[in-house]
Design an enzyme around this catalytic site. Structure first.
Site, PDB file in Angstrom:
ATOM      1  N   SER A 102      -5.046   5.317  -4.106  1.00 41.13           N
ATOM      2  CA  SER A 102      -4.869   6.720  -4.494  1.00 41.13           C
ATOM      3  C   SER A 102      -4.686   6.927  -5.996  1.00 41.13           C
ATOM      4  CB  SER A 102      -3.657   7.294  -3.764  1.00 41.13           C
ATOM      5  OG  SER A 102      -3.419   8.609  -4.216  1.00 41.13           O
ATOM      6  N   LYS A 135      -8.939   6.020   5.937  1.00 42.68           N
ATOM      7  CA  LYS A 135      -7.675   5.464   5.441  1.00 42.68           C
ATOM      8  C   LYS A 135      -7.931   4.309   4.479  1.00 42.68           C
ATOM      9  CE  LYS A 135      -4.559   6.862   9.082  1.00 42.68           C
ATOM     10  NZ  LYS A 135      -3.715   6.458  10.208  1.00 42.68           N
ATOM     11  N   GLY A 136      -7.304   4.352   3.341  1.00 44.33           N
ATOM     12  CA  GLY A 136      -7.449   3.285   2.354  1.00 44.33           C
ATOM     13  C   GLY A 136      -8.737   3.372   1.552  1.00 44.33           C
ATOM     14  N   ASN A 183      -3.337   9.557  -6.959  1.00 44.18           N
ATOM     15  CA  ASN A 183      -2.116  10.374  -7.000  1.00 44.18           C
ATOM     16  C   ASN A 183      -0.857   9.534  -6.734  1.00 44.18           C
ATOM     17  OD1 ASN A 183      -3.409  13.064  -7.271  1.00 44.18           O
ATOM     18  ND2 ASN A 183      -4.294  12.548  -5.288  1.00 44.18           N
ATOM     19  N   ARG A 211     -11.458   8.423  -2.741  1.00 47.03           N
ATOM     20  CA  ARG A 211     -11.813   9.843  -2.586  1.00 47.03           C
ATOM     21  C   ARG A 211     -13.334  10.023  -2.558  1.00 47.03           C
ATOM     22  NH1 ARG A 211      -9.200  13.440  -7.076  1.00 47.03           N
ATOM     23  NH2 ARG A 211      -7.537  11.963  -6.673  1.00 47.03           N
ATOM     24  N   GLU A 239      -0.190  -3.285   4.645  1.00 41.15           N
ATOM     25  CA  GLU A 239      -1.305  -2.335   4.718  1.00 41.15           C
ATOM     26  C   GLU A 239      -1.399  -1.636   6.069  1.00 41.15           C
ATOM     27  OE1 GLU A 239      -3.868  -0.666   3.853  1.00 41.15           O
ATOM     28  OE2 GLU A 239      -4.113  -1.230   1.770  1.00 41.15           O
ATOM     29  N   ASP A 240      -1.761  -0.354   6.054  1.00 39.20           N
ATOM     30  CA  ASP A 240      -1.955   0.367   7.314  1.00 39.20           C
ATOM     31  C   ASP A 240      -3.440   0.566   7.637  1.00 39.20           C
ATOM     32  OD1 ASP A 240      -2.335   2.265   5.184  1.00 39.20           O
ATOM     33  OD2 ASP A 240      -2.370   3.809   6.738  1.00 39.20           O
ATOM     34  N   ASP A 260       0.871  -1.162   0.000  1.00 41.22           N
ATOM     35  CA  ASP A 260       0.000   0.000   0.000  1.00 41.22           C
ATOM     36  C   ASP A 260       0.923   1.232   0.000  1.00 41.22           C
ATOM     37  OD1 ASP A 260      -2.410   1.559   0.577  1.00 41.22           O
ATOM     38  OD2 ASP A 260      -1.575   1.771   2.581  1.00 41.22           O
TER      39      ASP A 260
HETATM   40  P1  B16 Z   1      -6.580  10.069  -3.736  1.00 41.95           P
HETATM   41  P2  B16 Z   1      -3.670   4.037   0.000  1.00 41.95           P
HETATM   42  C1  B16 Z   1      -5.595   5.915  -0.078  1.00 41.95           C
HETATM   43  O1  B16 Z   1      -4.291   5.484  -0.388  1.00 41.95           O
HETATM   44  C2  B16 Z   1      -5.621   6.751   1.194  1.00 41.95           C
HETATM   45  O2  B16 Z   1      -5.305   5.955   2.320  1.00 41.95           O
HETATM   46  C3  B16 Z   1      -6.995   7.346   1.387  1.00 41.95           C
HETATM   47  O3  B16 Z   1      -7.017   8.152   2.554  1.00 41.95           O
HETATM   48  C4  B16 Z   1      -7.351   8.171   0.154  1.00 41.95           C
HETATM   49  O4  B16 Z   1      -8.660   8.729   0.268  1.00 41.95           O
HETATM   50  C5  B16 Z   1      -7.272   7.276  -1.080  1.00 41.95           C
HETATM   51  O5  B16 Z   1      -5.972   6.725  -1.185  1.00 41.95           O
HETATM   52  C6  B16 Z   1      -7.586   8.032  -2.357  1.00 41.95           C
HETATM   53  O6  B16 Z   1      -6.562   8.954  -2.565  1.00 41.95           O
HETATM   54  O7  B16 Z   1      -7.544  11.118  -3.295  1.00 41.95           O
HETATM   55  O8  B16 Z   1      -5.155  10.526  -3.774  1.00 41.95           O
HETATM   56  O9  B16 Z   1      -7.014   9.362  -4.994  1.00 41.95           O
HETATM   57  O10 B16 Z   1      -3.586   4.000   1.487  1.00 41.95           O
HETATM   58  O11 B16 Z   1      -4.595   2.981  -0.595  1.00 41.95           O
HETATM   59  O12 B16 Z   1      -2.308   4.076  -0.654  1.00 41.95           O
HETATM   60 MG    MG Z   2      -2.809   3.162   3.344  1.00 46.84          MG
END
Ligand code: B16
Ligand code: MG
Length: 218
Positions: free
Chosen positions: A116, A45-46, A118, A49, A169-170, A9
């Site tokens: 994410s 978290k995880g 991003n 959006r 994973e966190d 992750d």
């Molecule tokens: P973005 P991961 C997740 O990343 C985040 O934990 C979560 O808080 C966020 O809303 C999600 O990505 C979407 O991110 O807005 O940048 O598309 O923990 O799965 O790496």
């Molecule tokens: Mg995460």
């Protein structure tokens, strides 16, 4: 030689971008007059959006038009992008680079498995883009964690059976996604939160190369 697929992750495992997500969501919630605590942030978290904004609006008992919803997502992401634009290698979490190097030297396939959209930009910022054999993120899947799609796509990219994959994973949703995918789940964080994981480490400094070797040879 034994091989396992190692899936990482991003947010909260490789870098602590959760703090930037929190700041951006908090500002957005404030602007809507909705209270938003760090405890509630834990539930985001995880989570994608779209689902994150849906939850915040639910907490504030607020209904808005689709146009406004899109505008708020863009507003949140703009602030988030501002935060990540300042990132560099110093933001890689402790011992992540050691674990990545160890896996590489052991010829183990490595993928990113992040919700994410991003993720690629962040990996570029911290100079880890080339450390992965595959990158699967929010732009490659339609179903968010706890749905296992992101990890199943990563396994496919690595050409590994899901049962031969290990996920770091966190997030509770991410651990659940790894478990549903039939993978070994390794929680990075607090045992009280990540009790559904097969193993939990507070961070990578607690994880020895011997433990990783055991995973490879399991
Ligand atoms: P973005 P991961 C997740 O990343 C985040 O934990 C979560 O808080 C966020 O809303 C999600 O990505 C979407 O991110 O807005 O940048 O598309 O923990 O799965 O790496
Ligand atoms: Mg995460």
């Amino acid at each position: 030689m034994n091989k396992k697929g190692f899936i990482f992750d991003l947010d909260g495992v490789i870098v602590d971008t959760a703090k930037y997500h929190y700041l951006a969501w908090k500002d957005l919630a404030d602007s809507l007059g909705i209270g938003f605590s760090e405890k509630q942030n834990e539930q985001l978290k995880g989570v994608s959006r779209v689902l994150s904004l849906q939850k915040i609006l639910e907490w504030g008992d607020m209904k808005i038009s689709d146009e406004k919803f899109e505008a708020l997502m863009a507003q949140k992401n703009k602030e988030y992008l501002d935060h990540i634009s300042h990132m560099n290698e110093t933001e890689i979490l402790p011992d992540v680079s050691r674990v990545l190097s160890f896996l590489k030297s052991a010829n183990q396939p490595i993928s990113l498995g992040s919700a994410s959209k991003n993720a690629r930009a962040i990996l570029e910022k911290v100079n880890l883009f080339d450390s992965f054999n595959a990158i699967v993120d929010g732009t490659n899947v339609t179903k968010g964690k706890p749905n296992p799609e992101v990890f199943l796509v990563a396994a496919k990219e690595l050409e590994m059976e899901p049962t031969k994959c290990i996920v770091f994973e966190d997030a509770v949703a991410g651990v659940q996604a790894a478990n549903s995918a039939g993978m070994i789940s390794i929680g990075i964080g607090k045992t009280e939160v990540l009790f559904e994981a097969d193993y939990v480490f507070s961070d990578f400094t607690e994880m020895s190369n011997e433990f990783i070797e055991e995973l490879i040879n399991k």
